[in-house]
Scaffold this motif. Structure first.
Motif, PDB file in Angstrom:
ATOM      1  N   PHE A  62       0.836  -1.196   0.000  1.00 31.25           N
ATOM      2  CA  PHE A  62       0.000   0.000   0.000  1.00 31.25           C
ATOM      3  C   PHE A  62       0.874   1.251   0.000  1.00 31.25           C
ATOM      4  O   PHE A  62       0.583   2.235  -0.674  1.00 31.25           O
ATOM      5  CB  PHE A  62      -0.907  -0.015   1.225  1.00 31.25           C
ATOM      6  CG  PHE A  62      -1.886   1.118   1.289  1.00 31.25           C
ATOM      7  CD1 PHE A  62      -2.966   1.176   0.441  1.00 31.25           C
ATOM      8  CD2 PHE A  62      -1.729   2.139   2.223  1.00 31.25           C
ATOM      9  CE1 PHE A  62      -3.874   2.216   0.506  1.00 31.25           C
ATOM     10  CE2 PHE A  62      -2.627   3.178   2.302  1.00 31.25           C
ATOM     11  CZ  PHE A  62      -3.708   3.214   1.437  1.00 31.25           C
ATOM     12  N   LEU A  63       1.958   1.211   0.763  1.00 31.73           N
ATOM     13  CA  LEU A  63       2.900   2.322   0.789  1.00 31.73           C
ATOM     14  C   LEU A  63       3.495   2.555  -0.590  1.00 31.73           C
ATOM     15  O   LEU A  63       3.625   3.699  -1.042  1.00 31.73           O
ATOM     16  CB  LEU A  63       4.017   2.030   1.798  1.00 31.73           C
ATOM     17  CG  LEU A  63       5.203   2.994   1.822  1.00 31.73           C
ATOM     18  CD1 LEU A  63       4.755   4.396   2.243  1.00 31.73           C
ATOM     19  CD2 LEU A  63       6.284   2.480   2.773  1.00 31.73           C
ATOM     20  N   ALA A  69       1.462   7.819  -6.193  1.00 29.98           N
ATOM     21  CA  ALA A  69       0.305   8.670  -6.475  1.00 29.98           C
ATOM     22  C   ALA A  69       0.414  10.058  -5.865  1.00 29.98           C
ATOM     23  O   ALA A  69      -0.079  11.029  -6.430  1.00 29.98           O
ATOM     24  CB  ALA A  69      -0.966   7.993  -5.956  1.00 29.98           C
ATOM     25  N   GLU A  70       1.073  10.192  -4.721  1.00 34.88           N
ATOM     26  CA  GLU A  70       1.119  11.489  -4.057  1.00 34.88           C
ATOM     27  C   GLU A  70       2.314  11.568  -3.118  1.00 34.88           C
ATOM     28  O   GLU A  70       3.019  10.592  -2.909  1.00 34.88           O
ATOM     29  CB  GLU A  70      -0.174  11.729  -3.270  1.00 34.88           C
ATOM     30  CG  GLU A  70      -0.526  10.616  -2.296  1.00 34.88           C
ATOM     31  CD  GLU A  70      -1.894  10.817  -1.665  1.00 34.88           C
ATOM     32  OE1 GLU A  70      -2.071  11.840  -0.982  1.00 34.88           O
ATOM     33  OE2 GLU A  70      -2.762   9.946  -1.861  1.00 34.88           O
ATOM     34  N   ARG A  71       2.528  12.749  -2.546  1.00 29.56           N
ATOM     35  CA  ARG A  71       3.691  12.982  -1.692  1.00 29.56           C
ATOM     36  C   ARG A  71       3.312  13.055  -0.220  1.00 29.56           C
ATOM     37  O   ARG A  71       3.922  13.766   0.554  1.00 29.56           O
ATOM     38  CB  ARG A  71       4.383  14.277  -2.119  1.00 29.56           C
ATOM     39  CG  ARG A  71       5.022  14.202  -3.505  1.00 29.56           C
ATOM     40  CD  ARG A  71       5.615  15.543  -3.900  1.00 29.56           C
ATOM     41  NE  ARG A  71       6.541  16.037  -2.897  1.00 29.56           N
ATOM     42  CZ  ARG A  71       7.804  15.651  -2.807  1.00 29.56           C
ATOM     43  NH1 ARG A  71       8.286  14.747  -3.640  1.00 29.56           N
ATOM     44  NH2 ARG A  71       8.603  16.162  -1.876  1.00 29.56           N
ATOM     45  N   LEU A  72       2.304  12.300   0.164  1.00 29.50           N
ATOM     46  CA  LEU A  72       1.854  12.308   1.547  1.00 29.50           C
ATOM     47  C   LEU A  72       2.929  11.705   2.455  1.00 29.50           C
ATOM     48  O   LEU A  72       3.352  10.563   2.234  1.00 29.50           O
ATOM     49  CB  LEU A  72       0.562  11.492   1.667  1.00 29.50           C
ATOM     50  CG  LEU A  72      -0.006  11.292   3.070  1.00 29.50           C
ATOM     51  CD1 LEU A  72      -0.453  12.625   3.656  1.00 29.50           C
ATOM     52  CD2 LEU A  72      -1.171  10.301   3.024  1.00 29.50           C
ATOM     53  N   PRO A  73       3.386  12.423   3.478  1.00 34.51           N
ATOM     54  CA  PRO A  73       4.368  11.862   4.408  1.00 34.51           C
ATOM     55  C   PRO A  73       3.788  10.642   5.138  1.00 34.51           C
ATOM     56  O   PRO A  73       2.609  10.634   5.503  1.00 34.51           O
ATOM     57  CB  PRO A  73       4.642  13.007   5.386  1.00 34.51           C
ATOM     58  CG  PRO A  73       4.223  14.243   4.658  1.00 34.51           C
ATOM     59  CD  PRO A  73       3.082  13.836   3.783  1.00 34.51           C
ATOM     60  N   VAL A  74       4.629   9.628   5.354  1.00 37.97           N
ATOM     61  CA  VAL A  74       4.174   8.378   5.963  1.00 37.97           C
ATOM     62  C   VAL A  74       5.149   7.935   7.044  1.00 37.97           C
ATOM     63  O   VAL A  74       6.364   7.892   6.828  1.00 37.97           O
ATOM     64  CB  VAL A  74       4.047   7.255   4.908  1.00 37.97           C
ATOM     65  CG1 VAL A  74       3.642   5.943   5.576  1.00 37.97           C
ATOM     66  CG2 VAL A  74       3.050   7.630   3.828  1.00 37.97           C
ATOM     67  N   ILE A  75       4.598   7.612   8.226  1.00 37.16           N
ATOM     68  CA  ILE A  75       5.358   6.942   9.281  1.00 37.16           C
ATOM     69  C   ILE A  75       4.800   5.541   9.421  1.00 37.16           C
ATOM     70  O   ILE A  75       3.598   5.363   9.635  1.00 37.16           O
ATOM     71  CB  ILE A  75       5.254   7.685  10.622  1.00 37.16           C
ATOM     72  CG1 ILE A  75       5.858   9.086  10.519  1.00 37.16           C
ATOM     73  CG2 ILE A  75       5.967   6.891  11.726  1.00 37.16           C
ATOM     74  CD1 ILE A  75       5.726   9.907  11.791  1.00 37.16           C
ATOM     75  N   ASP A  91      13.243   2.265   2.085  1.00 34.06           N
ATOM     76  CA  ASP A  91      13.522   2.289   0.653  1.00 34.06           C
ATOM     77  C   ASP A  91      12.244   2.350  -0.172  1.00 34.06           C
ATOM     78  O   ASP A  91      12.246   2.853  -1.300  1.00 34.06           O
ATOM     79  CB  ASP A  91      14.334   1.049   0.246  1.00 34.06           C
ATOM     80  CG  ASP A  91      15.800   1.164   0.627  1.00 34.06           C
ATOM     81  OD1 ASP A  91      16.251   2.293   0.909  1.00 34.06           O
ATOM     82  OD2 ASP A  91      16.496   0.121   0.647  1.00 34.06           O
ATOM     83  N   LEU A  92      11.137   1.846   0.383  1.00 36.56           N
ATOM     84  CA  LEU A  92       9.860   1.916  -0.317  1.00 36.56           C
ATOM     85  C   LEU A  92       9.284   3.328  -0.307  1.00 36.56           C
ATOM     86  O   LEU A  92       8.336   3.609  -1.042  1.00 36.56           O
ATOM     87  CB  LEU A  92       8.859   0.953   0.315  1.00 36.56           C
ATOM     88  CG  LEU A  92       9.045  -0.525  -0.010  1.00 36.56           C
ATOM     89  CD1 LEU A  92       8.071  -1.367   0.804  1.00 36.56           C
ATOM     90  CD2 LEU A  92       8.833  -0.772  -1.502  1.00 36.56           C
ATOM     91  N   GLY A  93       9.819   4.203   0.560  1.00 33.53           N
ATOM     92  CA  GLY A  93       9.360   5.587   0.565  1.00 33.53           C
ATOM     93  C   GLY A  93       8.823   6.089   1.882  1.00 33.53           C
ATOM     94  O   GLY A  93       8.330   7.222   1.953  1.00 33.53           O
TER      95      GLY A  93
END
Length: 220
Positions: A62-63, A69-75, A91-93
């Motif tokens: 999902f990450l 698709a977008e630049r939403l920050p993810v923890i 590495d996946l982002g």
């Protein structure tokens, strides 16, 4: 700020929502990847907190899709503690990685750090006319006196401070302050704006009502 939490553990999810809500953040809680996709389709978020092992799939995949698709920050939140797992996820982002169990204070600190890195660079303390506002501590300083802001009053001032000169509609402000399922009317925004106006009256800061459009903050 508005967060999307993707976590299938109900007790942990409710605890995270409660803790972040105390700081005035709006948090939508998805318990599956399908729910997360639905939330992302109808709302804009400042940050996503993403569990890895979910009932309907792998959060890492999902990450990967979200990153394209977008630049939403993810923890990423996970029980996996191997170095290789952390490296693969970053590495996946992912912007950061937090291993369960974790301290809520550390979670809040990591959220602030990611938002600082991914957001528009701004000083830690924001000048507002004759006052100074520290969003991380919720302190408004004026004429040598410090005033502690709490919850949504704090977050509303942060939204205005980071968007000075821009017109923000009541619906936009509601989106930043409350989760989607909250039954809150636009009158709540009028109440919070009134409180901020009183706090900032002596600092030369104006929160102008733009008829039919919303509010605009301006400071000399």
């Amino acid at each position: 700020m508005r967060f999307l939490l993707v976590e299938d553990n109900v007790d942990l999810g409710e605890a995270i929502v409660g803790r972040l809500s105390l700081d005035g953040h709006a948090v939508d809680h998805a318990k599956t990847l399908a729910e997360a996709e639905e939330w992302l389709a109808v709302a804009d978020y400042d940050l996503m907190l993403l569990d890895v092992m979910l009932p309907d799939g792998d959060g890492r995949e999902f990450l990967r899709k979200t990153r394209t698709a977008e630049r939403l920050p993810v923890i990423v939140l996970t029980a996996r503690s191997q170095v290789s797992d952390r490296v693969d996820t970053l590495d996946l982002g992912a912007d950061d990685y937090l291993t369960k169990p974790f301290d809520f204070g550390e979670l809040e600190a990591r959220c602030r750090a990611v938002l600082r890195r991914r957001g528009t660079p701004m000083p830690a303390v924001i000048p507002l006319g004759a006052a100074f506002f520290d969003p991380s501590s919720g302190i408004l300083t004026q004429d040598g006196a410090s005033h502690s802001l709490r919850n949504r009053e704090l977050r509303l001032l942060e939204v205005f401070a980071r968007n000075q000169g821009q017109i923000l509609s009541k619906s936009q402000l509601l989106d930043r302050l409350f989760p989607q399922d909250a039954e809150v009317s636009e009158n709540a925004i009028e109440v919070y704006v009134g409180r901020l106006r009183r706090r900032l009256a002596d600092a030369g800061v104006q929160i102008e009502t733009v008829r039919g459009m919303g509010y605009r903050m301006s400071a000399p």
